[in-house]
Design an enzyme around this catalytic site. Structure first.
Site, PDB file in Angstrom:
ATOM      1  N   CYS A  13       5.284   9.954  -0.583  1.00  0.00           N
ATOM      2  CA  CYS A  13       3.928   9.578  -0.178  1.00  0.00           C
ATOM      3  C   CYS A  13       2.873  10.544  -0.702  1.00  0.00           C
ATOM      4  CB  CYS A  13       3.834   9.454   1.346  1.00  0.00           C
ATOM      5  SG  CYS A  13       4.902   8.155   2.005  1.00  0.00           S
ATOM      6  N   GLY A  46       6.699  -3.325   5.263  1.00  0.00           N
ATOM      7  CA  GLY A  46       6.806  -2.892   6.646  1.00  0.00           C
ATOM      8  C   GLY A  46       7.096  -1.416   6.799  1.00  0.00           C
ATOM      9  N   TYR A  85      11.294   6.481  -1.005  1.00  0.00           N
ATOM     10  CA  TYR A  85      12.711   6.257  -1.310  1.00  0.00           C
ATOM     11  C   TYR A  85      13.299   5.322  -0.276  1.00  0.00           C
ATOM     12  CZ  TYR A  85      17.754   7.098  -1.052  1.00  0.00           C
ATOM     13  OH  TYR A  85      19.108   6.931  -0.981  1.00  0.00           O
ATOM     14  N   GLY A 140       0.824  -1.196   0.000  1.00  0.00           N
ATOM     15  CA  GLY A 140       0.000   0.000   0.000  1.00  0.00           C
ATOM     16  C   GLY A 140       0.862   1.251   0.000  1.00  0.00           C
ATOM     17  N   GLY A 141       0.241   2.382  -0.338  1.00  0.00           N
ATOM     18  CA  GLY A 141       0.960   3.643  -0.282  1.00  0.00           C
ATOM     19  C   GLY A 141       1.354   4.159  -1.659  1.00  0.00           C
TER      20      GLY A 141
END
Length: 223
Positions: free
Chosen positions: A188, A170, A92, A87-88
Site C-alpha cells: 500500500c 473488498g 499481496y 482503488g489503492g
C-alpha cells in the site's frame, strides 16, 4: 468464459429472497478468474438478475496493483502481477490470507462510498475483536493496524471498485500467510511499517474460525 464457482447458476426466485448470499471457495482461485467472475456477478446485481454476494476465498500468490500504484513499489516481482481497477496501491494475496469480495448494491442500501469503506474497515475491526485482537484505523494509512509495543503492523487491507452503485473487490485479512511474500512490494505504498497476521500475533485461528467471525461481524455492520 467465466468459471462457475457455485454462484453462476441460481434459482433467482429463491435467491433474490435472501438479501446477501455467501459463497466460500475451498481451493485457491486464480486471480484473473476471480476478477472476471466478480465483474459478471456485479453486472447481474446491477441489472436485478442476482442477489448480493460475499465471496470468501484464497488466491495463489500474486501481487495486485490498484489505480494509485507506484511502479517503484514493486521491488521484486517474484509472483504474477495484475493491474486492477480497484482503488489503492500494491498488495499481496496468497494462501493463508482470507480474501472477502463484497458485491453489494449501494443504490438499494445507501449510496455513500465513504460510508461503505468505513463499514468495511469496521467489519475487519469487529472480526479481529472476535479473536481479542485490537484492530485500528490510521489517518492517511489504508487498512487495519495493530500496535505491537513500539511498532505498528498492518494485518488487513481493503480496496474497492464501484460500478453502477454495485461494489466489488473488498478486503483481505492475514490469517497465516507467508509474511516474507510481502517483501516483494511496498504494501500500500507505506514503507515505514510492517505486516503481521493472526498467527504472527500468536492467535491459533483456522480459516474456518475466521469465516465464522467474518459472517457474524458482517451481520452486525451491514445487516
Amino acid at each position: 468464459m467465466v468459471a462457475d464457482y457455485g454462484f453462476g447458476k441460481l434459482n433467482l426466485d429463491t435467491a433474490l429472497e435472501s438479501r446477501t448470499e455467501w459463497q466460500t471457495s475451498d481451493s485457491p482461485v486464480a486471480y484473473p478468474e476471480a476478477l472476471e467472475a466478480m465483474e459478471t456477478r456485479a453486472a447481474a446485481i446491477a441489472d436485478g438478475q442476482a442477489p448480493e454476494l460475499v465471496w470468501l476465498l484464497e488466491h495463489p500468490p500474486v501481487y495486485t496493483a490498484g489505480t494509485s500504484a507506484n511502479d517503484a513499489d514493486l521491488i521484486d516481482p517474484r509472483f504474477p502481477v495484475y493491474r486492477t481497477g480497484r482503488g489503492g496501491q500494491f498488495t499481496y494475496h496468497g494462501p493463508g490470507q482470507r480474501v472477502g469480495y463484497v458485491m453489494l448494491n449501494l443504490k438499494q442500501r445507501k449510496p455513500d462510498v465513504r460510508g461503505f469503506v468505513r463499514d468495511l474497515e469496521q467489519w475487519l475491526i469487529e472480526t479481529l475483536a472476535e479473536f481479542n485482537v485490537k484492530g485500528e484505523r490510521r489517518d492517511g494509512r489504508v487498512g487495519i493496524w495493530v500496535v505491537r509495543g513500539s511498532r505498528e503492523d498492518k494485518i488487513a487491507a481493503l480496496g474497492v471498485r464501484i460500478r453502477r452503485w454495485v461494489t466489488f473487490h473488498g478486503v483481505s485479512l492475514n490469517v497465516e500467510p507467508d509474511l516474507s511474500h510481502f517483501d516483494g512490494i511496498v504494501p500500500c505504498g507505506i514503507r515505514q511499517y510492517g505486516v503481521t497476521s493472526l498467527a504472527d500475533l500468536g492467535v491459533p485461528a483456522t480459516m474456518a474460525d475466521v469465516d465464522v467471525a467474518m459472517k457474524r461481524s458482517f451481520e452486525k455492520i451491514f445487516g
